[in-house]
Scaffold this motif. Structure first.
Motif, mmCIF file in Angstrom:
data_model
loop_
_atom_site.group_PDB
_atom_site.id
_atom_site.type_symbol
_atom_site.label_atom_id
_atom_site.label_comp_id
_atom_site.label_asym_id
_atom_site.label_seq_id
_atom_site.Cartn_x
_atom_site.Cartn_y
_atom_site.Cartn_z
ATOM 1 N N GLU B 103 -19.814 3.327 13.164
ATOM 2 C CA GLU B 103 -20.679 4.362 13.159
ATOM 3 C C GLU B 103 -21.686 4.542 12.498
ATOM 4 O OE1 GLU B 103 -18.464 8.127 13.649
ATOM 5 O OE2 GLU B 103 -17.447 7.294 15.564
ATOM 6 N N ASN B 122 -28.224 4.948 8.414
ATOM 7 C CA ASN B 122 -28.105 5.696 9.576
ATOM 8 C C ASN B 122 -26.721 5.782 9.883
ATOM 9 O OD1 ASN B 122 -28.303 7.062 11.774
ATOM 10 N ND2 ASN B 122 -29.103 4.971 12.959
ATOM 11 N N ASP B 123 -26.253 7.132 9.927
ATOM 12 C CA ASP B 123 -24.751 7.375 10.275
ATOM 13 C C ASP B 123 -24.797 8.589 11.263
ATOM 14 O OD1 ASP B 123 -25.494 9.580 8.420
ATOM 15 O OD2 ASP B 123 -23.788 9.064 7.399
ATOM 16 N N LYS B 124 -26.234 8.809 11.948
ATOM 17 C CA LYS B 124 -26.256 10.033 12.753
ATOM 18 C C LYS B 124 -26.456 9.661 14.110
ATOM 19 C CE LYS B 124 -26.295 13.320 9.477
ATOM 20 N NZ LYS B 124 -27.482 12.946 8.327
ATOM 21 N N CYS B 125 -26.703 8.456 14.600
ATOM 22 C CA CYS B 125 -26.852 7.929 15.681
ATOM 23 C C CYS B 125 -26.357 6.554 16.032
ATOM 24 C CB CYS B 125 -28.337 7.433 15.826
ATOM 25 S SG CYS B 125 -28.934 6.933 17.437
ATOM 26 N N ALA B 126 -25.417 6.389 17.172
ATOM 27 C CA ALA B 126 -24.588 5.285 17.512
ATOM 28 C C ALA B 126 -25.541 4.173 18.020
ATOM 29 C CB ALA B 126 -23.636 5.485 18.423
ATOM 30 N N GLN B 163 -32.174 3.076 24.603
ATOM 31 C CA GLN B 163 -31.715 2.876 23.213
ATOM 32 C C GLN B 163 -30.392 3.660 23.081
ATOM 33 O OE1 GLN B 163 -35.092 2.727 20.331
ATOM 34 N NE2 GLN B 163 -36.570 3.098 21.866
ATOM 35 N N CYS B 164 -30.359 4.959 23.547
ATOM 36 C CA CYS B 164 -29.247 5.674 23.253
ATOM 37 C C CYS B 164 -28.007 5.142 24.023
ATOM 38 C CB CYS B 164 -29.752 6.946 23.975
ATOM 39 S SG CYS B 164 -27.939 7.956 23.985
ATOM 40 N N VAL B 165 -26.746 5.086 23.377
ATOM 41 C CA VAL B 165 -25.631 4.543 24.082
ATOM 42 C C VAL B 165 -25.286 5.091 25.465
ATOM 43 C CG1 VAL B 165 -23.007 4.306 23.629
ATOM 44 C CG2 VAL B 165 -24.596 4.184 21.794
ATOM 45 N N VAL B 166 -25.453 6.419 25.707
ATOM 46 C CA VAL B 166 -25.180 7.014 26.917
ATOM 47 C C VAL B 166 -26.098 6.736 27.912
ATOM 48 C CG1 VAL B 166 -25.191 9.333 28.135
ATOM 49 C CG2 VAL B 166 -24.053 8.856 25.922
ATOM 50 N N PHE B 167 -27.513 6.507 27.560
ATOM 51 C CA PHE B 167 -28.269 6.141 28.626
ATOM 52 C C PHE B 167 -28.404 4.380 28.839
ATOM 53 C CE2 PHE B 167 -31.162 9.583 27.368
ATOM 54 C CZ PHE B 167 -30.712 10.612 28.181
ATOM 55 N N SER B 199 -35.292 -2.214 11.950
ATOM 56 C CA SER B 199 -36.405 -1.038 11.596
ATOM 57 C C SER B 199 -35.678 -0.284 10.280
ATOM 58 C CB SER B 199 -36.807 -0.042 12.701
ATOM 59 O OG SER B 199 -35.691 1.028 12.964
#
Lengths: 298, 259, 94
Positions: B103, B122-126, B163-167, B199
């Protein structure tokens, strides 16, 4: 854990259609349509002489052109109207380029503002649209023209998709989330993770700790409201304020947004997912009339 | 002197036993929902692996997200310090460390003396963490271990927009429907995550001697994409998921010596 | 129209605001050349005016694309795009 391929339909909104009982005869009138192809649902709205005549709302299939056609056919169901009767059609939404019979495409931002102006009245200044895959804040003037907008479609947090993930995890129908999220003794703190994936682990953890589904839903609705309010704060919220899109049907999120902002959103007596398509149908009428004036040489 | 380092991660808990700076035993267990129990289990099986008795252990140091739940530990150390310490000992020439957990994603610049120059987390976005690859593997119906080799066999560039895991899950499904090959999709997934990791890395400054640690460092496809993205070779540490626990064990030894 | 392009994710919020009020009357649209990464593009809006937008494929990667112009935290804040717009209609949120 779901594989992502086999999905249970917990998260789907029902499909619907409607015909205006006050318009008995559409023949001879100016017939315009707005088709809004969203990531999860598609709406077709038909206007006759600038008045809403019929609409349909269906799920977007894997093929957008088919979805557009199916939506418009279903909206016309039982009215005797056919596609040939359409004087002008505007396509909008994420799949707007896939409306094969559209005369023009318009961005969903412009359509939403115009549609909300029609549906809620000219006093609307701020519109929050929460769709399946994005979240938009739109500011408009009394004519429904956009003065500012911002949008978030990178991250699923704050979108319908994020809510669906949680609905699936808890095996709760998305239509029941609103009511369930208020069946709690006191409001729990919001889920702390922004990322939907992390929120999912957090929710699983809370369930293991003995939280009820209702309490977890309350915490998630709260977190979602928090996030959306942050987006709104970039430009501020000018009243009147309206919430559209699929999530507007989820009272659990709407009421929490209202309490965070200290502002009440306008009540809707129609399906709030229609705003984009309604705006499209209104633009269609304007474009048709403009073209007609041009043809007449003035 | 024998000391133990425990790295309590969000997904797995690692324990490393060292004697005078050398690793003599290690063990990994799933953290699941009881970090305290997982720490105890990892600790015990690492001791067994090393063949030493609990009484011989001079000190235990815990690190990682669940470090405060590892009740057996005599001290705690933050994960950035532990990762840097372990890496400096394992791969001394490292100037830039990229540590990827389930994570989190961390980029740490390490000085010649092993000290930390600067770092970003970065630990706020998967989207830039190990979970992203696991989710995509699940959607592709292959194991996480198969992702790297599959990616290396790609035959074309398949850009992924989400970029989002869900998408990205939905996008992968639509790519499968489009009959795209699993190898090409896996490559697209790695290119995307490598881009997001780089990045973060750019914000601490790119240098030579780049080392990667954490479980995803075992993924050759990811290491390859990251090297291309950064324009410099990236080397995966040996037993990459144990490096941070190793660093914690070194801290424990240092603390025990001072006493 | 004030268009905020960008996103917010767990790590922060990254928006470029373009106020298109003056775009239609701006000759040459210098911002489109000023950005070394070429993230700005000319586009006709819904009302047939030529305005400047942030390219669609750049909108969700601003944090990494714009890192080229803001390498170190606390560095210079005069960004080429912000400077190029004489009306001061381009702004970064981070």
């Amino acid at each position: 854990m779901e594989s992502g391929i086999k999905q249970v339909d917990y998260w789907r909104w029902s499909e619907s259609r409607w015909t205006n009982p006050e318009i008995s005869d559409w023949k001879g009138g100016l017939v315009t349509a707005g088709i809004d192809i969203g990531s999860t649902s598609t709406q077709a709205v038909i206007f006759v002489d600038g008045k809403m005549y019929a609409y349909s709302s269906i799920r977007t299939g894997s093929n957008s052109p088919d979805s557009a056609l199916n939506a418009v056919k279903w909206a016309m169901d039982g009215t005797g109207m056919t596609q040939d009767d359409l004087n002008f059609t505007v396509g909008t939404g994420y799949g707007r380029v896939n409306v094969p019979f559209a005369d023009k495409t318009i961005t969903e931002i412009s359509c939403h503002a115009r549609g909300a102006n029609y549906l809620y009245g000219p006093t609307v200044r701020t519109i929050l649209d929460m769709g399946g895959q994005d979240c938009k804040a739109i500011h408009c003037d009394e004519k429904g023209s956009v003065t500012a907008f911002m949008m978030n479609d990178k991250c699923a947090a704050g979108t319908g998709r994020g809510m669906e993930v949680i609905a699936n995890l808890l095996s709760v129908h998305v239509e029941d989330i609103g009511d369930m999220s208020f069946q709690i003794d006191e409001e729990p703190p919001p889920v702390s993770s922004i990322c939907v994936i992390f929120a999912k682990s957090e929710a699983t953890n809370l369930m293991r700790r003995g939280w009820s589904k209702e309490k977890v839903l309350a915490a998630y609705c709260h977190a979602m409201a928090f996030r959306v309010v942050k987006l709104l704060e970039r430009e501020g919220v000018e009243e009147d304020f309206a919430i559209t899109g699929g999530i507007a049907k989820n009272k659990g999120v709407v009421k929490r947004i209202e309490s965070l902002l200290g502002i009440k959103a306008l009540e809707a007596n129609f399906d709030t997912q229609l705003a984009g398509a309604v705006g499209g149908a209104i633009f269609a009428k304007e474009f048709f009339e403009k073209a007609a004036r041009k043809r007449e040489g003035k | 002197m024998i000391t133990v380092g425990i790295d309590s991660g969000s997904q797995s808990t690692k324990a490393v036993v060292i004697r005078d700076g050398e690793i003599i035993g290690k063990s990994k267990t799933l953290t699941e929902f009881d970090a305290t129990k997982a720490a105890r289990e990892a600790y015990e099986s690492a001791l067994k692996d090393a063949g030493v008795d609990e009484k011989e252990v001079a000190a235990i140091s815990a690190t990682g997200a669940g470090r405060l739940l590892a009740e057996i530990a005599s001290s705690v150390v933050n994960e950035v310090s532990a990762a840097a310490r372990g890496t400096h000992a394992a791969v001394p020439e490292t100037e830039l460390l990229i540590d990827i957990g389930a994570e989190t994603c961390r980029a740490i610049r390490i000085q010649e003396d092993g000290g930390i120059r600067n770092y970003e987390i970065n630990d706020k976005c998967a989207s830039g963490a190990g979970t992203f690859i696991e989710s995509m593997a699940r959607t592709l119906e292959i194991t996480t271990e198969e992702m790297g080799p599959a990616s290396l066999r790609h035959t074309k560039d398949l850009p992924m927009n989400a970029q989002c895991v869900v998408f990205a899950e939905s996008e992968v499904i639509s790519l499968i429907h489009r009959q795209e090959k699993i190898e090409d999709i896996a490559y697209g997934v790695h290119v995307g995550i490598a881009n997001r990791i780089s990045s973060l890395v750019r914000r601490v400054g790119i240098t030579d001697n780049i080392t990667m640690t954490g479980g995803p460092a075992r993924n050759e496809g990811l290491v390859d994409c990251l090297s291309k993205e950064l324009g410099r070779p990236v080397r995966a540490a040996e037993d990459p998921e144990y490096v941070t626990a190793y660093g914690a064990a070194l801290y424990a030894a240092e603390a025990a010596t001072k006493q | 129209m004030k268009a905020h392009y960008g996103y917010e994710d767990g790590s922060g919020s990254y928006y470029i605001t373009v106020n298109t009020e003056y775009c239609a009357t701006c000759d040459g649209k210098p911002c489109t050349d000023a950005c070394v990464q070429g993230i700005f593009a000319r586009e006709e809006d819904d009302f047939d005016d030529e305005i400047v937008v942030v390219r669609e494929d750049a909108r969700n990667s601003l944090k990494s694309i714009c890192a080229a112009c803001k390498p170190q935290i606390g560095g210079s804040r005069s960004l080429p795009c912000e400077v190029s717009c004489k009306q001061g209609m381009i702004a970064h949120s981070w």
